[in-house]
Write an enzyme that holds these catalytic residues in place. Structure first.
Site, PDB file in Angstrom:
ATOM      1  N   ASP A 136      -4.433 -11.032   8.819  1.00 48.42           N
ATOM      2  CA  ASP A 136      -4.524 -11.506   7.436  1.00 48.42           C
ATOM      3  C   ASP A 136      -5.573 -12.605   7.370  1.00 48.42           C
ATOM      4  O   ASP A 136      -5.624 -13.473   8.252  1.00 48.42           O
ATOM      5  CB  ASP A 136      -3.167 -12.032   6.952  1.00 48.42           C
ATOM      6  N   HIS A 182       4.400  18.920  -9.204  1.00 45.94           N
ATOM      7  CA  HIS A 182       3.507  19.941  -8.661  1.00 45.94           C
ATOM      8  C   HIS A 182       2.097  19.854  -9.230  1.00 45.94           C
ATOM      9  O   HIS A 182       1.883  19.456 -10.367  1.00 45.94           O
ATOM     10  CB  HIS A 182       4.077  21.336  -8.955  1.00 45.94           C
TER      11      HIS A 182
END
Length: 220
Positions: A47, A148
């Site tokens: 970080d 989908h």
């Protein structure tokens, strides 16, 4: 179809049992838990905030300047919520020939026909249904659903509890807010923000922030 191991795009890639997560914030904590459940034995963080020494139970061992030091022994994963920053770091890794795994929580349901790019995290209880495509660096957050034949472009964040109906197209670096709903067969342009709890019932063709039910544009 449930997956308990990280997915990789490159055929023949040998999985490491160590992972270095870039980004030691709250999002990184969740990614670390998924990485652990995907079989990683050692988890560390990088970080750029040098004041951070730990992230929960995990140690922060350096900054983004230390990637080269660890790349031979660790897989890498970018766990940064900001879409632009996630793209920037992913491009940096790609330039160093580092390909990220795909991390899928064991409770998520991902149809075997789904195509997923590198560096995607799919969180607990998320669902991605048949023939959808998820671009690189996307976040499919907790209990989000993608039905989908959707096409989710690179670096999109679909927030917790958001529901995307079938045949939806979402452009690069869009942010779909917590609990929002998108009806089937609409298209959302890149970099758009859809606010929490919003309902999208028509195409969004112009960049901006959209809120409400149905949505209205509030920021250019």
């Amino acid at each position: 179809m449930r997956h308990h191991q990280p997915w990789k795009n490159s055929e023949g890639h040998t999985m490491k049992d160590r992972i270095m997560i870039i980004g030691a914030g709250g999002h990184g904590k969740v990614v670390a838990d998924i990485a652990k459940q995907n079989g990683y034995k050692e988890i560390l963080f990088l970080d750029d905030d040098i004041s951070r020494k730990t992230n929960g139970r995990y140690q922060v061992v350096g900054t983004g300047n230390d990637i080269d030091r660890y790349k031979e022994k660790y897989d890498f994963f970018v766990a940064v919520g900001d879409n632009d920053t996630r793209e920037k770091i992913t491009v940096k890794l790609s330039e160093m020939n580092i390909e990220q795994p795909i991390l899928i929580h064991p409770s998520a349901t991902v149809d075997e026909t789904v195509k997923i790019g590198e560096g995607v995290v799919i969180m607990a209880n998320a669902v991605i249904n048949a023939d959808s495509k998820i671009g690189r660096g996307c976040i499919i957050n907790t209990s989000a659903t993608v039905d989908h034949d959707c096409i989710i472009d690179d670096y999109v964040h679909i927030s917790p509890g958001a529901h995307i109906a079938g045949g939806v197209q979402i452009g690069k670096k869009a942010w779909i807010g917590v609990g929002s709903t998108i009806i089937n067969n609409v298209s959302i342009c890149e970099k758009c923000i859809v606010g929490a709890g919003s309902v999208v019932i028509k195409d969004i063709a112009e960049y901006g922030t959209y809120v409400g039910s149905p949505i209205r544009k509030v920021i250019r």
